[in-house]
Design a protein around this motif. Structure first.
Motif, PDB file in Angstrom:
ATOM      1  N   ILE A 100      14.925 -16.224 -17.350  1.00 27.29           N
ATOM      2  CA  ILE A 100      16.271 -15.702 -17.074  1.00 27.29           C
ATOM      3  C   ILE A 100      16.469 -15.363 -15.597  1.00 27.29           C
ATOM      4  CG2 ILE A 100      16.652 -14.852 -19.416  1.00 27.29           C
ATOM      5  CD1 ILE A 100      15.888 -12.058 -18.443  1.00 27.29           C
ATOM      6  N   GLY A 101      15.546 -15.802 -14.764  1.00 23.67           N
ATOM      7  CA  GLY A 101      15.682 -15.538 -13.339  1.00 23.67           C
ATOM      8  C   GLY A 101      14.412 -14.921 -12.772  1.00 23.67           C
ATOM      9  N   PRO A 102      14.296 -14.881 -11.435  1.00 20.07           N
ATOM     10  CA  PRO A 102      13.074 -14.391 -10.815  1.00 20.07           C
ATOM     11  C   PRO A 102      13.018 -12.866 -10.694  1.00 20.07           C
ATOM     12  CG  PRO A 102      14.575 -15.186  -9.137  1.00 20.07           C
ATOM     13  CD  PRO A 102      15.240 -15.448 -10.453  1.00 20.07           C
ATOM     14  N   VAL A 103      11.831 -12.318 -10.945  1.00 20.90           N
ATOM     15  CA  VAL A 103      11.569 -10.907 -10.671  1.00 20.90           C
ATOM     16  C   VAL A 103      11.306 -10.764  -9.180  1.00 20.90           C
ATOM     17  CG1 VAL A 103      10.033  -8.969 -11.148  1.00 20.90           C
ATOM     18  CG2 VAL A 103      10.584 -10.587 -12.955  1.00 20.90           C
ATOM     19  N   ASP A 104      11.870  -9.743  -8.555  1.00 22.19           N
ATOM     20  CA  ASP A 104      11.740  -9.604  -7.102  1.00 22.19           C
ATOM     21  C   ASP A 104      10.280  -9.613  -6.647  1.00 22.19           C
ATOM     22  OD1 ASP A 104      14.449  -9.560  -6.575  1.00 22.19           O
ATOM     23  OD2 ASP A 104      14.609  -7.389  -6.754  1.00 22.19           O
ATOM     24  N   ILE A 105       9.461  -8.758  -7.254  1.00 20.45           N
ATOM     25  CA  ILE A 105       8.050  -8.676  -6.879  1.00 20.45           C
ATOM     26  C   ILE A 105       7.198  -8.503  -8.133  1.00 20.45           C
ATOM     27  CG2 ILE A 105       6.278  -7.250  -5.751  1.00 20.45           C
ATOM     28  CD1 ILE A 105       8.273  -6.609  -3.563  1.00 20.45           C
ATOM     29  N   LEU A 106       6.145  -9.283  -8.233  1.00 20.63           N
ATOM     30  CA  LEU A 106       5.125  -9.052  -9.257  1.00 20.63           C
ATOM     31  C   LEU A 106       3.853  -8.668  -8.515  1.00 20.63           C
ATOM     32  CD1 LEU A 106       4.948  -9.339 -12.425  1.00 20.63           C
ATOM     33  CD2 LEU A 106       3.555 -11.360 -11.975  1.00 20.63           C
ATOM     34  N   CYS A 107       3.230  -7.558  -8.927  1.00 21.28           N
ATOM     35  CA  CYS A 107       2.073  -7.057  -8.205  1.00 21.28           C
ATOM     36  C   CYS A 107       1.066  -6.434  -9.167  1.00 21.28           C
ATOM     37  CB  CYS A 107       2.509  -6.046  -7.142  1.00 21.28           C
ATOM     38  SG  CYS A 107       3.355  -4.587  -7.811  1.00 21.28           S
ATOM     39  N   ARG A 108      -0.051  -5.963  -8.610  1.00 17.62           N
ATOM     40  CA  ARG A 108      -1.087  -5.265  -9.367  1.00 17.62           C
ATOM     41  C   ARG A 108      -1.243  -3.863  -8.799  1.00 17.62           C
ATOM     42  NH1 ARG A 108      -2.620  -8.356 -13.929  1.00 17.62           N
ATOM     43  NH2 ARG A 108      -2.711 -10.554 -13.318  1.00 17.62           N
ATOM     44  N   ASP A 109      -1.394  -2.886  -9.699  1.00 19.31           N
ATOM     45  CA  ASP A 109      -1.663  -1.533  -9.226  1.00 19.31           C
ATOM     46  C   ASP A 109      -3.155  -1.363  -8.984  1.00 19.31           C
ATOM     47  OD1 ASP A 109      -2.815  -1.153 -11.732  1.00 19.31           O
ATOM     48  OD2 ASP A 109      -1.121  -0.026 -12.543  1.00 19.31           O
TER      49      ASP A 109
ATOM     50  N   ASP B 156       7.710   7.511  10.145  1.00 20.13           N
ATOM     51  CA  ASP B 156       6.518   7.588   9.310  1.00 20.13           C
ATOM     52  C   ASP B 156       6.787   8.139   7.918  1.00 20.13           C
ATOM     53  OD1 ASP B 156       4.650   8.585  12.219  1.00 20.13           O
ATOM     54  OD2 ASP B 156       4.843   6.585  11.324  1.00 20.13           O
ATOM     55  N   ASP B 157       8.045   8.256   7.525  1.00 16.86           N
ATOM     56  CA  ASP B 157       8.345   8.754   6.188  1.00 16.86           C
ATOM     57  C   ASP B 157       7.740   7.834   5.143  1.00 16.86           C
ATOM     58  OD1 ASP B 157      11.694   9.920   6.962  1.00 16.86           O
ATOM     59  OD2 ASP B 157       9.710  10.841   7.260  1.00 16.86           O
ATOM     60  N   LYS B 158       7.346   8.393   4.008  1.00 14.02           N
ATOM     61  CA  LYS B 158       6.775   7.616   2.912  1.00 14.02           C
ATOM     62  C   LYS B 158       7.800   7.399   1.811  1.00 14.02           C
ATOM     63  CE  LYS B 158       2.732   7.481   4.852  1.00 14.02           C
ATOM     64  NZ  LYS B 158       2.242   6.217   5.416  1.00 14.02           N
ATOM     65  N   LEU B 159       7.555   6.385   0.986  1.00 10.13           N
ATOM     66  CA  LEU B 159       8.378   6.174  -0.181  1.00 10.13           C
ATOM     67  C   LEU B 159       8.165   7.308  -1.147  1.00 10.13           C
ATOM     68  CD1 LEU B 159       7.758   2.384  -0.850  1.00 10.13           C
ATOM     69  CD2 LEU B 159       9.636   3.441   0.378  1.00 10.13           C
ATOM     70  N   LYS B 160       9.184   7.591  -1.936  1.00  7.71           N
ATOM     71  CA  LYS B 160       9.089   8.644  -2.946  1.00  7.71           C
ATOM     72  C   LYS B 160       9.014   7.988  -4.323  1.00  7.71           C
ATOM     73  CE  LYS B 160      11.954  11.624  -0.040  1.00  7.71           C
ATOM     74  NZ  LYS B 160      13.263  12.332   0.062  1.00  7.71           N
TER      75      LYS B 160
ATOM     76  N   GLU C  20       0.807  -1.225   0.000  1.00 12.18           N
ATOM     77  CA  GLU C  20       0.000   0.000   0.000  1.00 12.18           C
ATOM     78  C   GLU C  20       0.838   1.271   0.000  1.00 12.18           C
ATOM     79  OE1 GLU C  20       0.826  -1.030   4.299  1.00 12.18           O
ATOM     80  OE2 GLU C  20       0.207  -2.141   2.498  1.00 12.18           O
ATOM     81  N   VAL C  21       2.131   1.154   0.374  1.00 16.63           N
ATOM     82  CA  VAL C  21       2.959   2.361   0.374  1.00 16.63           C
ATOM     83  C   VAL C  21       3.224   2.854  -1.047  1.00 16.63           C
ATOM     84  CG1 VAL C  21       4.071   1.770   2.564  1.00 16.63           C
ATOM     85  CG2 VAL C  21       5.146   1.088   0.420  1.00 16.63           C
ATOM     86  N   LEU C  22       3.033   1.980  -2.036  1.00 15.36           N
ATOM     87  CA  LEU C  22       3.185   2.398  -3.432  1.00 15.36           C
ATOM     88  C   LEU C  22       1.928   3.071  -3.955  1.00 15.36           C
ATOM     89  CD1 LEU C  22       5.042  -0.705  -4.912  1.00 15.36           C
ATOM     90  CD2 LEU C  22       6.014   1.515  -4.318  1.00 15.36           C
ATOM     91  N   GLY C  23       0.825   2.893  -3.247  1.00 16.11           N
ATOM     92  CA  GLY C  23      -0.431   3.507  -3.657  1.00 16.11           C
ATOM     93  C   GLY C  23      -1.606   2.686  -3.159  1.00 16.11           C
TER      94      GLY C  23
END
Length: 219
Positions: free
Chosen positions: A129-138, A213-217, A112-115
């Motif tokens: 060719i290798g694993p993607v760190d994270i696969l997600c849905r927006d 409590d800083d947020k990702l940029k 949720e910190v991404l949106g």
């Protein structure tokens, strides 16, 4: 893996045309079916390549590599200097350092910190060719691939670009957007990512751990 060192020229025919004039090069034929052509003046990126799945047909003095999309890589061999095959076995994969692995775990738990509305599909999503760190849905349900580094440099953007190329071939996932996430992102890496339509995220390790409590940029 098969290693061939040969004087050769290479022609690509597909969405565009490209030609490599005659020179001595290294050709790699890997067990996953990929074929790549390398020069001696760069660390890792091939001059041209064909990602799996593809077929290789060897004729006298000429190889034709083709994929399901009808793209072809035609390698004209003038002189073969070396040709050897080696069984490498199963690779254990890249072992990430503690901070990088923990960043992946923390971000996967706090999408949720991404949106608002972002959700995790899977960590370490496998590709050829290798694993993607994270696969997600927006929030709109679009597929997003996230590559996480402690320090974001150009090679990380190149790595994510290769993942996106493969993932976008899957009709169940496409279109797949990319997010390059790191505690620090070098200016050159940010420029390259922006040019390729990849978003950059600066990760605050302490914030993700809940220390403040800083947020990702998100840029």
């Amino acid at each position: 893996m098969r290693l061939v060192i040969a004087r050769c020229s290479v022609d690509y025919a597909g969405r565009l045309s490209a030609h490599l004039p005659s020179a001595t090069r290294l050709i790699l034929i890997k067990a996953d079916g990929s074929v790549s052509v390398h020069a001696d003046d760069r660390a890792y990126k091939p001059l041209n390549w064909m990602s799996p799945p593809c077929s290789l047909k060897e004729a006298d003095g000429s190889w034709t590599v083709a994929n399901k999309a009808g793209e072809k890589l035609i390698i004209t061999l003038e002189e073969v200097l070396h040709d050897s095959s080696h069984e490498l076995g199963v690779d254990p994969g890249l072992i990430k350092d503690g901070v990088e692995a923990h960043l992946q775990e923390l971000l996967a738990d706090r999408m949720e910190v991404l949106g608002a509305g972002w959700s995790l599909v899977r960590r370490e999503y496998p590709t050829a060719i290798g694993p993607v760190d994270i696969l997600c849905r927006d929030a709109a349900g679009g597929t997003v691939a996230i590559e996480i580094k402690r320090r974001g440099e150009i090679d990380g953007v190149e790595q994510l670009t290769r993942y996106l190329e493969l993932l976008n071939r899957d009709p169940l996932l496409a279109p797949v957007k990319g997010v390059f996430a790191a505690q620090e992102i070098k200016p050159q890496a940010r420029v390259l990512a922006t040019d390729r339509g990849i978003d950059c995220v600066v990760l605050d390790y302490d914030a993700l751990r809940g220390i403040d409590d800083d947020k990702l940029k998100l840029f």
